[in-house]
Motif scaffolding. Structure first.
Motif, short mmCIF file in Angstrom:
data_model
loop_
_atom_site.label_atom_id
_atom_site.label_comp_id
_atom_site.label_asym_id
_atom_site.label_seq_id
_atom_site.Cartn_x
_atom_site.Cartn_y
_atom_site.Cartn_z
N LYS A 133 12.85 -12.26 -6.97
CA LYS A 133 11.30 -12.01 -7.41
C LYS A 133 11.25 -10.93 -8.44
O LYS A 133 10.63 -9.78 -8.53
CB LYS A 133 10.62 -11.48 -5.98
N GLN A 178 10.14 -13.10 -1.38
CA GLN A 178 10.06 -11.58 -0.82
C GLN A 178 11.05 -10.91 -1.88
O GLN A 178 12.34 -11.30 -2.22
CB GLN A 178 10.78 -11.63 0.38
N ARG A 180 13.43 -8.46 -3.33
CA ARG A 180 14.72 -7.76 -3.03
C ARG A 180 15.09 -6.63 -3.98
O ARG A 180 16.14 -5.93 -3.71
CB ARG A 180 15.80 -8.76 -2.85
N SER A 185 10.27 -4.36 -3.34
CA SER A 185 11.38 -4.47 -2.32
C SER A 185 10.76 -3.55 -1.09
O SER A 185 11.18 -4.07 0.15
CB SER A 185 12.57 -4.53 -2.74
N GLU A 189 8.32 -8.17 3.60
CA GLU A 189 7.64 -9.33 3.75
C GLU A 189 6.20 -9.21 3.16
O GLU A 189 5.87 -10.28 2.67
CB GLU A 189 7.45 -9.95 5.36
N SER A 191 5.49 -8.24 0.32
CA SER A 191 5.52 -8.86 -1.15
C SER A 191 5.44 -10.17 -1.36
O SER A 191 5.19 -10.62 -2.42
CB SER A 191 6.68 -8.33 -1.79
N ILE A 192 5.51 -10.87 -0.11
CA ILE A 192 5.31 -12.50 -0.19
C ILE A 192 3.86 -12.66 -0.58
O ILE A 192 2.91 -12.04 0.13
CB ILE A 192 5.68 -13.28 1.36
#
Ligand SMILES: [Mg+2]
Length: 217
Positions: A133, A178, A180, A185, A189, A191-192
């Motif tokens: 991401k 998600q 990393r 990061s 989760e 960030s999804i």
């Protein structure tokens, strides 16, 4: 200096000026994306950085080769932008410039090599892989599309249009990922469901490259 060389150097200055305009126009959107999963400074940082690049390149002699101009652009970003985007685009443009070296003009393959060198620099500095991401998710498919187009015998502007499409698609592909790497990061989760701001501005930069080359050809 050949006429062709003048056109090629102009591609870099046109490209960087266009990036400055694009990130200014999209500054609010980039900031909004960064506010969701980061610290909300991406629009402002990109705007400040590329506006400084535009000024730095406007002050360059017309005979400076394109690779040198990219190195100036990269150094300018590093010295004007805080946050991750300055150092990352700084290394990207410096590596692209070094890859072109002192050639007066470049072809599609040399441009693809320069973009690959830029990605390698970003990956090295940011330690990010595809799927993390980040801007890498826009840039890797972009240079792959460029190479596919060139291998199929497409003219450079057409191959770059595919590269820009791939970068935009790559930026959209970050939504379900998600994070990393980077500040996002820390959200895990959470960030999804958000598009990565760095991948989004990277797509703007590749689209601007397509426009700069199309205008010159
Ligand atoms: Mg930020």
């Amino acid at each position: 200096m050949t006429t062709e060389a003048a056109v090629q150097a102009a591609i870099v200055t046109t490209w960087m000026r266009d990036v400055a305009e694009a990130v200014k126009a999209e500054s609010g959107h980039l900031t909004q994306l960064d506010a969701a999963i980061g610290d909300g400074d991406h629009g402002v940082n990109m705007e400040r950085g590329f506006s400084a690049v535009e000024k730095a390149l406007a002050g360059q002699n017309a005979e400076v080769p394109p690779g040198r101009l990219l190195i100036v652009a990269g150094k300018t970003l590093v010295s004007t932008v805080g946050g991750a985007s300055g150092p990352l685009w700084g290394v990207a443009l410096r590596r692209a410039g070094r890859s072109l070296g002192d050639v007066e003009s470049f072809d599609g393959e040399q441009l693809a090599d320069a973009l690959q060198a830029a990605i390698d620099g970003v990956v090295e500095l940011g330690a990010a892989a595809p799927g993390d991401k980040t801007m890498v998710d826009a840039l890797v498919p972009s240079v792959e599309a460029l190479r596919r187009g060139l291998a199929a015998g497409e003219p450079l502007d057409r191959a770059l249009a595919s590269a820009a499409d791939a970068a935009e698609e790559g930026a959209r592909s970050t939504v379900p990922m998600q994070a990393r790497k980077g500040r996002a990061s820390y959200l895990g989760e959470r960030s999804i469901g958000h598009q990565d701001p760095g991948a989004t501005s990277s797509a703007l930069i590749i689209r601007a490259l397509e426009r700069a080359v199309s205008q010159a050809s």
